[in-house]
Enzyme design. Structure first.
Site, PDB file in Angstrom:
ATOM      1  CD  GLU A   1      -0.980   0.689   3.661  1.00 46.34           C
ATOM      2  OE1 GLU A   1      -1.442   1.827   3.465  1.00 46.34           O
ATOM      3  OE2 GLU A   1      -1.098   0.079   4.741  1.00 46.34           O
TER       4      GLU A   1
ATOM      5  CE  LYS B   1      -6.714   7.109   5.845  1.00 41.36           C
ATOM      6  NZ  LYS B   1      -7.198   7.351   7.216  1.00 41.36           N
TER       7      LYS B   1
ATOM      8  CB  ALA C   1     -13.609   1.437   4.174  1.00 43.28           C
TER       9      ALA C   1
ATOM     10  CE  LYS D   1       0.184   1.536  14.933  1.00 44.10           C
ATOM     11  NZ  LYS D   1       0.245   1.795  13.546  1.00 44.10           N
TER      12      LYS D   1
ATOM     13  CB  VAL E   1      -5.693  -1.850   4.246  1.00 43.64           C
ATOM     14  CG1 VAL E   1      -6.128  -3.308   4.152  1.00 43.64           C
ATOM     15  CG2 VAL E   1      -4.378  -1.729   5.018  1.00 43.64           C
TER      16      VAL E   1
HETATM   17  N1  PSU Z   1      -2.481   1.497  10.673  1.00 41.44           N
HETATM   18  C1  PSU Z   1      -1.136   1.595  10.752  1.00 41.44           C
HETATM   19  N2  PSU Z   1      -0.456   2.242   9.768  1.00 41.44           N
HETATM   20  C2  PSU Z   1      -1.091   2.787   8.701  1.00 41.44           C
HETATM   21  C3  PSU Z   1      -2.501   2.657   8.617  1.00 41.44           C
HETATM   22  C4  PSU Z   1      -3.152   2.013   9.617  1.00 41.44           C
HETATM   23  O1  PSU Z   1      -0.553   1.099  11.693  1.00 41.44           O
HETATM   24  O2  PSU Z   1      -0.441   3.382   7.830  1.00 41.44           O
HETATM   25  C5  PSU Z   1      -3.213   3.188   7.422  1.00 41.44           C
HETATM   26  C6  PSU Z   1      -3.496   2.051   6.422  1.00 41.44           C
HETATM   27  O3  PSU Z   1      -3.369   2.559   5.106  1.00 41.44           O
HETATM   28  C7  PSU Z   1      -4.945   1.708   6.703  1.00 41.44           C
HETATM   29  C8  PSU Z   1      -5.509   3.060   7.027  1.00 41.44           C
HETATM   30  O4  PSU Z   1      -5.608   1.109   5.618  1.00 41.44           O
HETATM   31  O5  PSU Z   1      -4.484   3.701   7.793  1.00 41.44           O
HETATM   32  C9  PSU Z   1      -6.803   2.978   7.785  1.00 41.44           C
HETATM   33  O6  PSU Z   1      -7.369   4.235   7.867  1.00 41.44           O
HETATM   34  P1  PSU Z   1      -8.858   4.394   8.425  1.00 41.44           P
HETATM   35  O7  PSU Z   1      -8.766   3.995   9.866  1.00 41.44           O
HETATM   36  O8  PSU Z   1      -9.167   5.853   8.238  1.00 41.44           O
HETATM   37  O9  PSU Z   1      -9.714   3.496   7.609  1.00 41.44           O
END
Ligand code: PSU
Ligand code: MN
Length: 303
Positions: free
Chosen positions: A26, A87, A142, A160, A107
């Site tokens: 990604e 993003k 998502a 995490k 992702v």
């Molecule tokens: N968690 C991490 N590092 C990251 C991300 C998540 O430890 O870089 C990034 C990934 O690209 C993941 C996105 O798909 O954040 C998720 O964002 P959201 O929670 O807004 O869906």
């Protein structure tokens, strides 16, 4: 029919045609997950790790109105440096593509584009999930709904603890997404090898994981498998120490009224800044570790 929005690098197109192992990567982690220049160094090192383990890396990003599968080192450098990169999760794809903007894929978006290209194995650091307090905020990434729909395996270092790990595992169970931890029985929490939660499943070799993927999809069961690869022991950060930083980051996000797509990048940045880079080093180590496992699974999957 060739999708007019897909731009697959010739090396990757050839590999896919010949059934060689390819690993998708990604780009949100490059543009929004780590500071420059560590982000670029890491992205290039992760690609090299995939190559060292006999697979071909395909870093995915959006520009010029297309989904690029496989970037040059210069393009990775650009995505690591530029300030105006979107993003891009699924909902942003049609806007960013039709407006010909620069988009780093999460992702969810990376999985979808990998699937369009015919790639089955995808490596990342951490996935998005069910946020703490989601009962009120309804903040569920998502990434999870995409994992329900798209048949691409995701290798990560677990979930995490900026997220609600227990609810994330519940959500994955509801959606029929197998969760396999590699080599241990406890589900890992990204920076730490433990989370206090049992992993739903455990497998100890890349070959067994590849076989499980083949079985799932041969059964006609759509969707992803989450493979959790614990951070190497000498590079983990103690879960109790991380808890203090994560609690402080969550409080800072609440105080600043951070919402929507800004939440995850804000928390990641806050934690990196307040752990004097220790968390960043763990993050880099675990992604390389995931790239190695991902390449091994892709290789086993391809034979
Ligand atoms: N968690 C991490 N590092 C990251 C991300 C998540 O430890 O870089 C990034 C990934 O690209 C993941 C996105 O798909 O954040 C998720 O964002 P959201 O929670 O807004 O869906
Ligand atoms: Mn969210």
């Amino acid at each position: 029919m060739i999708n007019p929005f897909l731009q697959i690098h010739p090396e990757i197109a050839d590999a896919l045609k010949l059934g060689k192992p390819v690993v998708a990567l990604e780009s949100t982690i490059i543009s929004h997950g780590m500071p420059y220049p560590k982000n670029v160094e890491t992205a290039l090192a992760v690609e090299q790790t995939v190559r060292d383990n006999a697979a071909i890396p395909a870093t995915i990003a959006i520009f010029d109105g297309k989904c690029f599968v496989g970037l040059s080192a210069q393009q990775i450098e650009f995505f690591g440096k530029a300030k105006d990169v979107w993003k891009v999760s699924l909902r942003d794809m049609p806007y960013v593509i039709s407006k010909k903007l620069y988009g780093a894929t999460t992702v969810a978006a990376t999985m979808r584009i990998a699937s369009m290209a015919g790639i089955k194995i995808f490596v990342t650091g951490g996935i998005g999930g069910v946020h703490r307090g989601a009962a009120k905020s309804m903040d569920i990434s998502a990434d999870l709904t995409e994992m329900e729909n798209t048949s691409v395996a995701v290798i990560s270092a677990g979930v995490k603890s900026i997220l609600d790990i227990e609810l994330t595992l519940e959500y994955l169970e509801t959606k029929g997404i197998p969760v396999v931890t590699f080599g241990q029985s406890e589900f890992p929490s990204f920076y730490s090898r433990n989370s206090g939660l049992d992993s739903p499943l455990r497998l100890d070799t890349a070959g067994e994981i590849a076989e499980m993927l083949q079985t799932k999809w041969a059964l006609g069961l759509q969707g992803s498998v989450l493979i959790a690869n614990p951070v190497p022991a000498h590079q983990e950060i103690d879960a109790n120490e991380m808890k203090l930083h994560i609690d402080a980051a969550l409080q800072a996000a609440t105080e600043r009224n951070i919402k929507g797509k800004e939440v995850t990048p804000f928390l990641l940045q806050w934690i990196a800044q307040h752990t004097e880079g220790e968390s960043l080093e763990a993050n880099i180590a675990l992604i390389k570790n995931n790239a190695k496992l991902g390449a091994e699974i892709a290789l086993a999957f391809s034979v």
